[in-house]
Design a protein around this motif. Structure first.
Motif, PDB file in Angstrom:
ATOM      1  N   ASN A 185       4.132   8.077  -1.153  1.00 43.58           N
ATOM      2  CA  ASN A 185       3.688   6.979   0.092  1.00 43.58           C
ATOM      3  C   ASN A 185       3.506   5.907  -0.687  1.00 43.58           C
ATOM      4  O   ASN A 185       3.584   5.673  -2.158  1.00 43.58           O
ATOM      5  CB  ASN A 185       2.504   7.398   1.152  1.00 43.58           C
ATOM      6  CG  ASN A 185       1.023   7.597   0.476  1.00 43.58           C
ATOM      7  OD1 ASN A 185       0.790   6.520   0.306  1.00 43.58           O
ATOM      8  ND2 ASN A 185       0.541   8.766   0.818  1.00 43.58           N
ATOM      9  N   GLY A 186       3.971   4.764  -0.010  1.00 43.98           N
ATOM     10  CA  GLY A 186       3.562   3.519  -0.545  1.00 43.98           C
ATOM     11  C   GLY A 186       2.491   2.850  -0.784  1.00 43.98           C
ATOM     12  O   GLY A 186       2.592   2.415  -1.666  1.00 43.98           O
ATOM     13  N   SER A 221      -1.074  -8.984   6.869  1.00 44.57           N
ATOM     14  CA  SER A 221      -0.513  -7.925   6.132  1.00 44.57           C
ATOM     15  C   SER A 221      -1.087  -6.604   6.703  1.00 44.57           C
ATOM     16  O   SER A 221      -1.600  -6.522   7.543  1.00 44.57           O
ATOM     17  CB  SER A 221      -0.824  -8.036   4.540  1.00 44.57           C
ATOM     18  OG  SER A 221      -0.066  -6.807   4.020  1.00 44.57           O
ATOM     19  N   ALA A 269      -2.521  -1.507   4.701  1.00 43.79           N
ATOM     20  CA  ALA A 269      -2.615  -0.326   2.962  1.00 43.79           C
ATOM     21  C   ALA A 269      -2.645  -1.885   1.947  1.00 43.79           C
ATOM     22  O   ALA A 269      -3.534  -1.284   0.915  1.00 43.79           O
ATOM     23  CB  ALA A 269      -0.923   0.059   3.215  1.00 43.79           C
ATOM     24  N   ASP A 327       4.312  -6.112  -3.319  1.00 45.19           N
ATOM     25  CA  ASP A 327       3.792  -5.186  -1.904  1.00 45.19           C
ATOM     26  C   ASP A 327       5.348  -5.597  -1.361  1.00 45.19           C
ATOM     27  O   ASP A 327       5.136  -6.476  -0.469  1.00 45.19           O
ATOM     28  CB  ASP A 327       2.472  -5.668  -0.867  1.00 45.19           C
ATOM     29  CG  ASP A 327       2.734  -4.083   0.405  1.00 45.19           C
ATOM     30  OD1 ASP A 327       3.693  -3.446   0.045  1.00 45.19           O
ATOM     31  OD2 ASP A 327       1.799  -4.259   0.560  1.00 45.19           O
ATOM     32  N   ALA A 375       7.050  -3.184   0.195  1.00 49.80           N
ATOM     33  CA  ALA A 375       6.831  -2.077   1.099  1.00 49.80           C
ATOM     34  C   ALA A 375       8.065  -2.488   2.356  1.00 49.80           C
ATOM     35  O   ALA A 375       8.464  -1.183   2.043  1.00 49.80           O
ATOM     36  CB  ALA A 375       5.966  -2.053   1.943  1.00 49.80           C
ATOM     37  N   GLU A 376       8.047  -2.859   2.888  1.00 49.51           N
ATOM     38  CA  GLU A 376       8.890  -3.212   4.058  1.00 49.51           C
ATOM     39  C   GLU A 376      10.223  -4.317   3.266  1.00 49.51           C
ATOM     40  O   GLU A 376      10.867  -4.185   4.220  1.00 49.51           O
ATOM     41  CB  GLU A 376       8.004  -4.775   4.493  1.00 49.51           C
ATOM     42  CG  GLU A 376       7.009  -4.111   5.165  1.00 49.51           C
ATOM     43  CD  GLU A 376       6.222  -5.046   5.956  1.00 49.51           C
ATOM     44  OE1 GLU A 376       6.365  -5.802   6.402  1.00 49.51           O
ATOM     45  OE2 GLU A 376       4.620  -4.636   6.194  1.00 49.51           O
ATOM     46  N   SER A 396       8.079   1.408   0.488  1.00 51.49           N
ATOM     47  CA  SER A 396       8.039   2.213   0.935  1.00 51.49           C
ATOM     48  C   SER A 396       8.294   3.070   1.426  1.00 51.49           C
ATOM     49  O   SER A 396       9.745   2.359   1.979  1.00 51.49           O
ATOM     50  CB  SER A 396       6.647   2.423   1.958  1.00 51.49           C
ATOM     51  OG  SER A 396       6.646   2.803   3.179  1.00 51.49           O
ATOM     52  N   ASN A 452       8.212   5.488   4.473  1.00 53.55           N
ATOM     53  CA  ASN A 452       7.128   6.177   5.496  1.00 53.55           C
ATOM     54  C   ASN A 452       8.285   5.463   6.665  1.00 53.55           C
ATOM     55  O   ASN A 452       9.650   5.391   6.438  1.00 53.55           O
ATOM     56  CB  ASN A 452       6.466   4.751   6.147  1.00 53.55           C
ATOM     57  CG  ASN A 452       5.572   4.996   6.908  1.00 53.55           C
ATOM     58  OD1 ASN A 452       5.174   7.002   6.908  1.00 53.55           O
ATOM     59  ND2 ASN A 452       4.965   4.871   8.128  1.00 53.55           N
ATOM     60  N   LYS A 470      10.409   2.605   7.818  1.00 53.83           N
ATOM     61  CA  LYS A 470      10.635   1.844   7.362  1.00 53.83           C
ATOM     62  C   LYS A 470      12.257   1.946   7.439  1.00 53.83           C
ATOM     63  O   LYS A 470      12.858   2.733   8.129  1.00 53.83           O
ATOM     64  CB  LYS A 470      10.111   2.023   5.541  1.00 53.83           C
ATOM     65  CG  LYS A 470       8.670   1.889   5.787  1.00 53.83           C
ATOM     66  CD  LYS A 470       8.079   0.320   6.230  1.00 53.83           C
ATOM     67  CE  LYS A 470       6.985  -0.133   5.240  1.00 53.83           C
ATOM     68  NZ  LYS A 470       5.507   1.015   5.854  1.00 53.83           N
ATOM     69  N   GLY A 506       6.767   8.596   1.790  1.00 55.84           N
ATOM     70  CA  GLY A 506       7.177   8.582   0.695  1.00 55.84           C
ATOM     71  C   GLY A 506       6.872   6.526   0.122  1.00 55.84           C
ATOM     72  O   GLY A 506       7.132   6.104   1.030  1.00 55.84           O
TER      73      GLY A 506
HETATM   74  C1  LIG Z   1       3.952   0.793   5.199  1.00 55.17           C
HETATM   75  C2  LIG Z   1       3.196  -0.086   4.254  1.00 55.17           C
HETATM   76  C3  LIG Z   1       2.908   0.090   3.467  1.00 55.17           C
HETATM   77  C4  LIG Z   1       2.540   1.447   3.051  1.00 55.17           C
HETATM   78  O1  LIG Z   1       3.292   2.308   3.184  1.00 55.17           O
HETATM   79  P1  LIG Z   1       3.498   3.966   3.219  1.00 55.17           P
HETATM   80  O2  LIG Z   1       4.534   4.724   3.150  1.00 55.17           O
HETATM   81  O3  LIG Z   1       2.707   4.110   4.839  1.00 55.17           O
HETATM   82  O4  LIG Z   1       2.223   4.860   2.691  1.00 55.17           O
HETATM   83  C5  LIG Z   1       2.063  -0.927   2.683  1.00 55.17           C
HETATM   84  N1  LIG Z   1       2.578  -2.461   2.243  1.00 55.17           N
HETATM   85  C6  LIG Z   1       2.966  -2.196   3.115  1.00 55.17           C
HETATM   86  C7  LIG Z   1       2.929  -3.873   2.928  1.00 55.17           C
HETATM   87  C8  LIG Z   1       3.196  -1.787   4.701  1.00 55.17           C
HETATM   88  O5  LIG Z   1       4.335  -2.038   5.371  1.00 55.17           O
END
Ligand SMILES: *Cc1c(COP(=O)(O)O)cnc(C)c1O
Length: 392
Positions: free
Chosen positions: A75-76, A101, A104, A189, A191-192, A213, A215, A218, A225
């Motif tokens: 995961n992310g 933020s 996570a 980060d 993730a998005e 990420s 998830n 996303k 993942g």
């Molecule tokens: C979604 C997200 C994460 C974490 O990702 P996961 O796959 O849900 O663990 C981390 N940082 C940000 C800003 C996110 O939006």
């Protein structure tokens, strides 16, 4: 209904029509291709920690983002945790993170035994503000033996984590200049922000190491993942090693040379990811079109401003956002109640991290911009399919 409420609902109706069922904030976009690859993975019997889809997914991510190596993980959050660990963050360190933020970002710091140190955001990018960060560090930090130390707490400041909010890239050049001057590594980060570019670089590839990420909410999903991105082959090898139990390659022996994690992405999830990566350009095109329609619908709106991609950047428009021209928490909450009752799933931004109970005692900079953003941002339904198929 007062005027502000009407102005929001009118904008939403313009783009989404009048919903008969709830229009959710964001949902996965899955096609026959995802089904095909997942079924193929099941037929192969390699559904778990070994299999070709993981390698293929990693290659697709590296090729798309232009980074030398991508390492798929579960995961992310753990992608970010391992990225911080490999960037040298240790127990007792401090790590600079935006207060605006998802939780996570700070949790990943805590899981390294380090302390998040919250800093302010920029009103244009919604991410870390290079100016505010530079001024702040000039005040509270001092060099110490080639490292950076917090004068107040005495702790080492071990990294800075820019986060590309809702897909909008942070002003990275300014940030890289400050990080270079202060000798702290950047861990992104991202993730998005898969599909978002800052100048000629994909987000997550400008710092020493970055995290994605996948998830379910996303822009593409593997069910659950994440991935670690880096141009440094040594770091990439380390990332693979410590996320796969630190086993030394051997035909039959079990030998592990350090305490490590099992953070690997199962092959079944990677199969889903490969199909999603094939469709990413199409999803991005729809996202852009949806954003364009929202921008038009809110143009000239006296109460709201649509949040557009920052200069020098191309956003994936993962989540579309409007901001109240006059930040006000009560008005914001009234609007959210109204929109949700009308069938549009709108959400506020996150509660600022320094106000969550486990992070209330952490060090922080003055946060005037983040506080204003918290009282003004509203996310709008953003699934790719909402753009319709007309011009594809
Ligand atoms: C979604 C997200 C994460 C974490 O990702 P996961 O796959 O849900 O663990 C981390 N940082 C940000 C800003 C996110 O939006």
């Amino acid at each position: 209904m007062d005027l502000v409420e009407e102005l929001l609902l009118r904008g939403l109706e313009d783009v989404l029509g009048c919903p008969s069922a709830m229009v959710v904030l964001h949902e996965p976009d899955l096609s026959a291709r995802e089904k095909e690859l997942v079924v193929d993975c099941i037929d192969s019997n390699f559904v778990s920690s070994v299999g070709h889809y993981v390698d293929r997914f990693e290659e697709m991510l590296a090729a798309y983002t232009g980074v030398r190596r991508a390492i798929a993980v579960s995961n992310g959050t753990v992608a970010l945790q391992v990225a911080l660990h490999l960037a040298g963050v240790e127990s007792g360190d401090e790590v600079l993170v935006p207060s605006l933020s998802f939780v996570a970002t700070a949790n990943a710091v805590s899981h390294c035994g380090a302390v998040p140190h919250f800093v302010d955001s920029c009103p244009v990018t919604l991410g870390l503000s290079p100016e505010a960060l530079g001024d702040y560090l000039d005040h509270i930090a001092e060099p110490a033996l080639g490292q950076l130390r917090n004068r107040v707490t005495g702790r080492r400041i071990a990294a800075v984590v820019p986060m590309h909010t809702y897909g909008h890239p942070v002003e990275m050049l300014g940030l890289m200049e400050i990080a270079g001057k202060k000798t702290i590594p950047i861990v992104e980060d991202a993730a998005e922000s898969l599909g978002s570019w800052y100048r000629d670089w994909h987000t997550g590839t400008l710092g020493r190491i970055g995290a994605l990420s996948f998830n379910g909410n996303k822009i593409i999903t593997t069910g659950g993942g994440g991935a670690i991105l880096t141009d440094d082959p040594g770091l990439a090898d380390r990332a693979k090693h410590v996320t796969t139990t630190a086993k030394l390659p051997h035909r039959w022996a079990y030998f592990h040379d350090e305490v490590a994690w099992n953070f690997r992405l199962p092959n079944l999830n990677a199969a889903l990811g490969c199909a999603q990566m094939e469709r990413l350009p199409e999803l991005l095109q729809r996202k852009r079109r949806l954003a364009e329609r929202y921008r038009g619908a809110f143009a000239g709106n006296t109460a709201f401003e649509f949040v557009t991609e920052p200069p020098h950047a191309r956003s994936n428009y993962w989540l579309n956002t409007v901001r109240l021209r006059t930040p006000n928490m009560d008005v914001r909450d009234r609007l959210l109640t109204k929109a949700n009752a009308a069938g549009y799933q709108c959400r506020p931004t996150w509660v600022l991290l320094h106000r969550l109970p486990m992070y209330a005692e952490c060090p922080r900079a003055p946060l005037p911009v983040a506080s204003a953003l918290e009282a003004s941002l509203i996310n709008l339904p953003s699934s790719a399919y909402l753009a319709g198929d007309s011009q594809l």
